[in-house]
Design a protein around this motif. Structure first.
Motif, PDB file in Angstrom:
ATOM      1  N   GLY A 255      -2.057 -15.550   7.506  1.00 37.04           N
ATOM      2  CA  GLY A 255      -2.132 -15.774   6.070  1.00 37.04           C
ATOM      3  C   GLY A 255      -0.815 -15.297   5.488  1.00 37.04           C
ATOM      4  O   GLY A 255       0.015 -14.745   6.207  1.00 37.04           O
ATOM      5  N   CYS A 256      -0.604 -15.505   4.195  1.00 43.20           N
ATOM      6  CA  CYS A 256       0.688 -15.162   3.601  1.00 43.20           C
ATOM      7  C   CYS A 256       0.549 -14.077   2.530  1.00 43.20           C
ATOM      8  O   CYS A 256      -0.312 -14.171   1.659  1.00 43.20           O
ATOM      9  N   VAL A 257       1.389 -13.061   2.629  1.00 48.17           N
ATOM     10  CA  VAL A 257       1.419 -11.975   1.640  1.00 48.17           C
ATOM     11  C   VAL A 257       2.815 -11.871   1.041  1.00 48.17           C
ATOM     12  O   VAL A 257       3.751 -12.527   1.502  1.00 48.17           O
ATOM     13  N   GLY A 258       2.971 -11.034   0.024  1.00 49.65           N
ATOM     14  CA  GLY A 258       4.287 -10.764  -0.540  1.00 49.65           C
ATOM     15  C   GLY A 258       4.931  -9.583   0.180  1.00 49.65           C
ATOM     16  O   GLY A 258       4.499  -9.180   1.260  1.00 49.65           O
ATOM     17  N   GLN A 259       5.990  -9.068  -0.482  1.00 47.98           N
ATOM     18  CA  GLN A 259       6.650  -7.897   0.103  1.00 47.98           C
ATOM     19  C   GLN A 259       6.448  -6.765  -0.889  1.00 47.98           C
ATOM     20  O   GLN A 259       7.310  -6.515  -1.736  1.00 47.98           O
ATOM     21  N   ASP A 260       5.293  -6.144  -0.864  1.00 51.81           N
ATOM     22  CA  ASP A 260       4.972  -5.148  -1.884  1.00 51.81           C
ATOM     23  C   ASP A 260       3.920  -4.172  -1.361  1.00 51.81           C
ATOM     24  O   ASP A 260       3.477  -4.271  -0.217  1.00 51.81           O
ATOM     25  N   ASP A 261       3.551  -3.249  -2.229  1.00 51.81           N
ATOM     26  CA  ASP A 261       2.592  -2.218  -1.820  1.00 51.81           C
ATOM     27  C   ASP A 261       1.242  -2.826  -1.435  1.00 51.81           C
ATOM     28  O   ASP A 261       0.573  -2.345  -0.518  1.00 51.81           O
ATOM     29  N   TYR A 262       0.845  -3.874  -2.149  1.00 51.43           N
ATOM     30  CA  TYR A 262      -0.454  -4.477  -1.845  1.00 51.43           C
ATOM     31  C   TYR A 262      -0.460  -5.055  -0.427  1.00 51.43           C
ATOM     32  O   TYR A 262      -1.459  -4.964   0.293  1.00 51.43           O
ATOM     33  N   ALA A 263       0.664  -5.636  -0.033  1.00 50.91           N
ATOM     34  CA  ALA A 263       0.748  -6.171   1.334  1.00 50.91           C
ATOM     35  C   ALA A 263       0.619  -5.028   2.339  1.00 50.91           C
ATOM     36  O   ALA A 263      -0.057  -5.171   3.365  1.00 50.91           O
ATOM     37  N   ASP A 264       1.255  -3.889   2.010  1.00 45.43           N
ATOM     38  CA  ASP A 264       1.168  -2.744   2.923  1.00 45.43           C
ATOM     39  C   ASP A 264      -0.277  -2.267   3.052  1.00 45.43           C
ATOM     40  O   ASP A 264      -0.735  -1.923   4.146  1.00 45.43           O
ATOM     41  N   ILE A 265      -0.991  -2.270   1.918  1.00 42.71           N
ATOM     42  CA  ILE A 265      -2.401  -1.850   1.972  1.00 42.71           C
ATOM     43  C   ILE A 265      -3.192  -2.805   2.873  1.00 42.71           C
ATOM     44  O   ILE A 265      -3.936  -2.380   3.756  1.00 42.71           O
ATOM     45  N   LEU A 266      -2.996  -4.100   2.668  1.00 40.35           N
ATOM     46  CA  LEU A 266      -3.751  -5.080   3.475  1.00 40.35           C
ATOM     47  C   LEU A 266      -3.418  -4.952   4.955  1.00 40.35           C
ATOM     48  O   LEU A 266      -4.303  -5.025   5.817  1.00 40.35           O
ATOM     49  N   ARG A 267      -2.138  -4.761   5.237  1.00 38.26           N
ATOM     50  CA  ARG A 267      -1.705  -4.621   6.634  1.00 38.26           C
ATOM     51  C   ARG A 267      -2.393  -3.422   7.287  1.00 38.26           C
ATOM     52  O   ARG A 267      -2.909  -3.509   8.391  1.00 38.26           O
ATOM     53  N   GLU A 268      -2.410  -2.323   6.536  1.00 40.47           N
ATOM     54  CA  GLU A 268      -3.017  -1.101   7.079  1.00 40.47           C
ATOM     55  C   GLU A 268      -4.529  -1.258   7.249  1.00 40.47           C
ATOM     56  O   GLU A 268      -5.094  -0.837   8.253  1.00 40.47           O
ATOM     57  N   LYS A 269      -5.179  -1.916   6.286  1.00 30.38           N
ATOM     58  CA  LYS A 269      -6.639  -2.106   6.402  1.00 30.38           C
ATOM     59  C   LYS A 269      -6.972  -3.014   7.589  1.00 30.38           C
ATOM     60  O   LYS A 269      -7.961  -2.790   8.283  1.00 30.38           O
TER      61      LYS A 269
END
Ligand code: 26A
Length: 347
Positions: A90-104
């Motif tokens: 899937g596609c994410v941005g380059q931001d804190d929210y992406a980091d949260i999703l990656r970690e989850k």
């Protein structure tokens, strides 16, 4: 208590919209103010854009990993107890929210391979909780930037070729039908199951063309009663067709690999799940929760699919898969969003 499974790494591939859910209990007037209904799932339009700020500023908003397919894969991983069985694109941005999703995703054991759209924020979904109902409004943002090139990168292509089961939501039809067709064709060429979800009434209302283009490849189609009825209406099927009849018509739609007839699995809240094969309909009861046990129903459908997939990739019977789906959905309803707590108790 069951031990970890011995499903192979990477056996399951999913594509979808990685979204961070911003969830809060709100009064009904909040929905009305935005022209939304309980149990909606819609794409955000310009007029919905203030919702996200308003939830964070004025309500007790929680951030939770979301996105329908990613939810299902996280739940499947929870039950499998063995990391990286499921691969996600899937596609994410380059931001804190992406980091949260990656970690989850990592913590849940999902092997996420995100495409990154550097100039677009990661997608979010407003989850408006009103009692036992929820209404979803997705601002896809970066999720909408997904392109088929991502699947064509050699490492990702290898992951797809190497999988044995494929799951994509109807929601992803709003983003990139060519990618869906690619995965469906790969599954078909290799005689491997391709599973899809009707996802929301608006998919049948506005995305019927790409949905029908992929339908001949779909081995298992999931949906709830509202989605099944929306599909039937959009098809012009008789208005009095009940869920059983709709299921029978769904499985009878043209199929490329006619040696593996399509199966439909239709959920209907706390009423029994219907399994439709040929013209045979089987019912699987759902344990009814007391109102006080319900935290929120957000993610129940995704969890159902996650539980189903956890067994399906182990070659279990449809009966076991559906029972596990019901178990997972029941568990998720007792927790906020599509999250779980403790160890799975399904054997
Ligand atoms: C294209 N749309 C509208 C969506 C979604 C979505 N996931 C992918 N695409 N709209 C809502 N969701 C997710 O559904 C989950 C609940 O079933 C939300 O992120 C939420 O976690």
């Amino acid at each position: 208590m069951s031990n970890k499974s011995n499903a192979r790494e990477g056996i399951l591939v999913g594509c979808g919209n990685p979204l961070l859910d911003i969830s809060a209990p709100v009064p009904l007037q909040f929905l009305e103010g935005y022209g939304m209904n309980v149990d909606d799932a819609i794409l955000a339009e310009e007029r919905h854009m203030p919702i996200y700020r308003e939830l964070v500023d004025g309500y007790q908003a929680e951030y939770l990993a979301g996105g329908s397919v990613q939810n299902s894969l996280r739940i499947a991983q929870w039950i499998l107890r063995q990391p990286n069985v499921a691969v996600f694109f899937g596609c994410v941005g380059q931001d804190d929210y992406a980091d949260i999703l990656r970690e989850k995703a990592r913590a849940a054991g999902v092997d996420a391979h995100y495409q990154v759209s550097p100039d677009t924020p990661t997608g979010t979904c407003a989850v408006l909780i009103t009692g036992t109902h929820r209404s979803l409004c997705a601002n896809l943002a970066a999720a909408n930037k997904f392109t088929i090139d991502h699947l064509e990168q050699p490492a990702n292509k290898a992951l797809i070729d190497n999988a044995q089961y494929y799951y994509i939501s109807g929601f992803f039809l709003t983003v990139n039908p060519p990618s869906i067709m690619r995965v469906a064709a790969t599954a078909n060429a290799k005689q491997r199951p391709f599973l899809m979800n009707l996802s929301a009434p608006f998919i049948s209302q506005y995305f019927m063309e790409p949905l029908m283009a992929v339908m001949p490849y779909v081995d298992i189609i999931f949906g709830n009663e509202a989605e099944a009825h929306a599909f039937a209406t959009a098809q012009g099927w008789p208005a009095d067709a009940d869920l059983r009849e709709i299921g029978k018509r769904l499985v009878a739609l043209p199929k490329i690999n006619s040696e593996r007839p399509r199966i439909a699995i239709l959920t209907q809240g706390c009423d029994p799940v219907l399994l439709i094969q040929h013209d045979k309909v089987q019912e699987f009861p759902v344990t009814r929760l007391a109102v006080h046990e319900i935290v929120d129903t957000n993610g129940a459908g995704d969890a159902f699919v996650g539980g189903f997939l956890s067994q399906y990739v182990q070659g279990k019977s449809l009966d076991v898969c559906i029972r596990c789906g019901n178990y997972a959905a029941g568990h998720i309803i007792k927790n906020p969003g599509c999250t779980y707590s403790g160890e799975p108790e399904f054997n």
